[in-house]
Design an enzyme around this catalytic site. Structure first.
Site, PDB file in Angstrom:
ATOM      1  N   HIS A 121       0.842  -1.197   0.000  1.00 19.38           N
ATOM      2  CA  HIS A 121       0.000   0.000   0.000  1.00 19.38           C
ATOM      3  C   HIS A 121       0.873   1.241   0.000  1.00 19.38           C
ATOM      4  O   HIS A 121       2.103   1.144   0.113  1.00 19.38           O
ATOM      5  CB  HIS A 121      -0.996  -0.022   1.170  1.00 19.38           C
ATOM      6  CG  HIS A 121      -0.381   0.045   2.542  1.00 19.38           C
ATOM      7  ND1 HIS A 121       0.571  -0.843   2.979  1.00 19.38           N
ATOM      8  CD2 HIS A 121      -0.602   0.900   3.576  1.00 19.38           C
ATOM      9  CE1 HIS A 121       0.905  -0.539   4.231  1.00 19.38           C
ATOM     10  NE2 HIS A 121       0.218   0.519   4.612  1.00 19.38           N
ATOM     11  N   HIS A 137       1.183   3.864   2.034  1.00 14.28           N
ATOM     12  CA  HIS A 137       1.683   4.578   3.210  1.00 14.28           C
ATOM     13  C   HIS A 137       3.205   4.612   3.127  1.00 14.28           C
ATOM     14  O   HIS A 137       3.847   3.654   2.695  1.00 14.28           O
ATOM     15  CB  HIS A 137       1.237   3.889   4.510  1.00 14.28           C
ATOM     16  CG  HIS A 137      -0.175   4.231   4.908  1.00 14.28           C
ATOM     17  ND1 HIS A 137      -0.947   3.426   5.710  1.00 14.28           N
ATOM     18  CD2 HIS A 137      -0.939   5.320   4.611  1.00 14.28           C
ATOM     19  CE1 HIS A 137      -2.130   3.996   5.904  1.00 14.28           C
ATOM     20  NE2 HIS A 137      -2.155   5.144   5.235  1.00 14.28           N
ATOM     21  N   ASP A 194       5.761   4.326   5.029  1.00 13.60           N
ATOM     22  CA  ASP A 194       6.684   3.342   5.611  1.00 13.60           C
ATOM     23  C   ASP A 194       6.715   2.038   4.814  1.00 13.60           C
ATOM     24  O   ASP A 194       7.413   1.096   5.195  1.00 13.60           O
ATOM     25  CB  ASP A 194       6.373   3.102   7.100  1.00 13.60           C
ATOM     26  CG  ASP A 194       4.929   2.684   7.349  1.00 13.60           C
ATOM     27  OD1 ASP A 194       4.056   3.029   6.536  1.00 13.60           O
ATOM     28  OD2 ASP A 194       4.669   2.014   8.366  1.00 13.60           O
ATOM     29  N   HIS A 195       5.976   2.002   3.713  1.00 14.40           N
ATOM     30  CA  HIS A 195       6.010   0.814   2.852  1.00 14.40           C
ATOM     31  C   HIS A 195       6.469   1.127   1.431  1.00 14.40           C
ATOM     32  O   HIS A 195       6.646   0.213   0.630  1.00 14.40           O
ATOM     33  CB  HIS A 195       4.622   0.161   2.807  1.00 14.40           C
ATOM     34  CG  HIS A 195       4.193  -0.357   4.139  1.00 14.40           C
ATOM     35  ND1 HIS A 195       4.215  -1.686   4.476  1.00 14.40           N
ATOM     36  CD2 HIS A 195       3.785   0.300   5.263  1.00 14.40           C
ATOM     37  CE1 HIS A 195       3.825  -1.835   5.733  1.00 14.40           C
ATOM     38  NE2 HIS A 195       3.541  -0.640   6.232  1.00 14.40           N
ATOM     39  N   HIS A 253      -7.329  -2.050   5.588  1.00 14.16           N
ATOM     40  CA  HIS A 253      -6.515  -1.034   6.230  1.00 14.16           C
ATOM     41  C   HIS A 253      -7.117   0.332   5.908  1.00 14.16           C
ATOM     42  O   HIS A 253      -8.130   0.418   5.238  1.00 14.16           O
ATOM     43  CB  HIS A 253      -5.064  -1.173   5.744  1.00 14.16           C
ATOM     44  CG  HIS A 253      -4.077  -0.387   6.555  1.00 14.16           C
ATOM     45  ND1 HIS A 253      -4.126  -0.322   7.923  1.00 14.16           N
ATOM     46  CD2 HIS A 253      -2.994   0.353   6.182  1.00 14.16           C
ATOM     47  CE1 HIS A 253      -3.126   0.428   8.350  1.00 14.16           C
ATOM     48  NE2 HIS A 253      -2.429   0.864   7.320  1.00 14.16           N
ATOM     49  N   HIS A 265       6.175  -5.379  11.914  1.00 16.49           N
ATOM     50  CA  HIS A 265       5.472  -4.092  11.889  1.00 16.49           C
ATOM     51  C   HIS A 265       5.139  -3.616  13.293  1.00 16.49           C
ATOM     52  O   HIS A 265       4.061  -3.096  13.570  1.00 16.49           O
ATOM     53  CB  HIS A 265       4.205  -4.158  11.025  1.00 16.49           C
ATOM     54  CG  HIS A 265       3.775  -2.806  10.518  1.00 16.49           C
ATOM     55  ND1 HIS A 265       2.848  -2.032  11.170  1.00 16.49           N
ATOM     56  CD2 HIS A 265       4.161  -2.090   9.458  1.00 16.49           C
ATOM     57  CE1 HIS A 265       2.678  -0.903  10.495  1.00 16.49           C
ATOM     58  NE2 HIS A 265       3.463  -0.911   9.458  1.00 16.49           N
TER      59      HIS A 265
END
EC number: 3.1.26.11
Lengths: 301, 301
Positions: A60, A62, A64-65, A140, A268
């Site tokens: 996805h 976001h 941090d990914h 999410h 995570h």
């Protein structure tokens, strides 16, 4: 099947922890899964050859990914990459990367293919002769997919003693490994079962980050060999987990149990906790085979 | 005036070197200049308080100068930043950041102001009561600005003995520091020169990365206290430097000499060289006060 965790902490990169990224080696393929900021440095630290990665799966959008992706794409240019690079991720990922390349007046010297995803049903996004990759729709705050990596049919193992006893030429080995019987020069037919042992069972790996506890994914990941399931929080923060659409260690374990997974890898983690050992302790109250993912850790299954 | 180099190597971030970013502390202001991937981790490693940074200056949109920006902007959200954040950089920088925030369905909980630059003439982009920041138009493969940081008028230094001798109340100290004369109760006028010493000369810092050797910038940076000038290559790679629109260490030194700079800090080294000492050696054949920038180094001037 080897899993290397490049980063498995939630939110911001810190001095000693990295956001989500991992490398799955399966049947001589090397897949990069998620690509938080700093991933390319983590690849170097873990001595993973950049050139062996041809497929990158992003869960996805976001930060941090995904914030490390444009840097990796750019570094491949500087490394004079030649091979095609395939990026799988939510719709919008192409615009993010191409806008930045355009504004820096640079373009890749290799073919860059985007496979943008929009479906909320599981779909096959990659398939070759050895591996299949399917999406695992997750719940999410934004559109998110996990990924299921499935080894395809494994070749049967040659019974080298039997093969030599019948003086079978090497040219037939491939046929035998694929299950074929052999007719000798004298006309005798030797059944495959006499010439081979059963193959290893095809392995499977399910990557599920980030997600609310969601039993809808169970049919997809049933009997999976290794389940990576996010555990941002402990059960003590269950309300916060639900609010932010994340899972607790206990919930991750419950999914592993209900899916009849063989192994569970956690990750995570919110950086609010001083030690990650508590995640393992909590998960083990539900499910036995729990492994703590941690930056730089490798697991062979 | 304190300069902290967070990263000063060209191209890709590596295990031990970081792309361009630096922090300038001047008159209680803290300015971040460029923001390559990993900058927020470098801020942490160098124990620089995130919250003290309110102004970020980006020279150009090549990845090694800007790929860490969106991560930093996002981290500020997670840190619950309240203060306004100002970003100065080439046109397009707003779209890069806002697209990624939009696609991750997040927005900053603080005010984020973009000051997009397009002019090829030097312009004042920041000014408050203590510091002025002007652009230094550079010649690179894409639109690029260096930045000139100028301290404004410094307060005069109180001659505390003289002030006490005349029994002047503290309430007048500010007036005195700003150059005012004082009339005593008996009517005598005490001229400011009796009550103060000359102030420190205002300091200046010029950041020039990335650029071809370019004498057009000399009038702008004349007599600068500290010149940071990129030196991607050594003179042995002068042809490559010109082709890629970068400078050699010798060229950086020549600019420092012609600008009558007091000090030269080198950086943006190509990672092809085993040691950066050669950059200093080469520059010192032209200009005396050469400092080797390096990740984690701080310089006080």
């Amino acid at each position: 099947m080897k899993l290397t965790i490049l980063g498995c902490y939630a939110a911001t990169p810190r001095t000693i922890t990295n956001p989500t990224s991992q490398v799955l080696e399966i049947r001589d393929r090397m897949f990069l899964i998620d690509c938080g900021e700093g991933t390319q440095v983590q690849l170097r630290k873990n001595k993973i050859k950049f050139s062996k990665i041809n497929h990158i799966f992003i869960s996805h959008l976001h930060g941090d990914h995904v914030y490390g992706l444009v840097g990796l794409v750019s570094t491949y240019m500087l490394l004079n990459r030649v091979d095609d690079l395939h990026i799988y991720g939510p719709k919008g990922i192409k615009e993010i990367i191409t806008l930045q390349l355009k504004l820096s007046n640079s373009w890749t010297n290799y073919n860059l293919y985007f496979h943008e995803l929009e479906s909320t049903e599981s779909e096959t996004v990659f398939e070759d002769e050895k591996v299949i990759v399917k999406t695992i729709p997750l719940k999410h705050r934004i559109y998110t997919n996990g990924y299921l990596f499935l080894e395809k049919f494994n070749e049967r193992k040659l019974n080298i003693d039997a093969v030599q006893q019948y003086e079978i030429d090497q040219v037939y080995y491939k046929k035998i490994k694929y299950g074929g019987d052999i007719t000798l020069e004298d006309g005798r037919v030797i059944p495959n079962t006499e010439l081979t042992f059963d193959p290893d069972t095809p392995k499977s790996y399910a990557f599920c980050s980030d997600t609310l506890y969601n039993e809808d994914i169970l049919p997809l990941i049933e009997n999976v060999d290794v389940l990576y399931h996010e555990s941002t929080f402990l059960e003590s923060e269950a309300i916060l987990a639900e609010k932010t659409m994340h899972s607790t260690a206990k919930e991750a374990a419950r999914i592993a149990l209900k899916a009849n997974a063989k192994n569970l890898v956690l990750g995570h983690y919110s950086t609010r906790y001083e030690s990650i050992q508590k995640f393992k302790d909590e998960a083990e109250t539900i499910f036995p085979n729990v492994f703590l993912g941690d930056d730089g850790e490798s697991f062979s299954f």
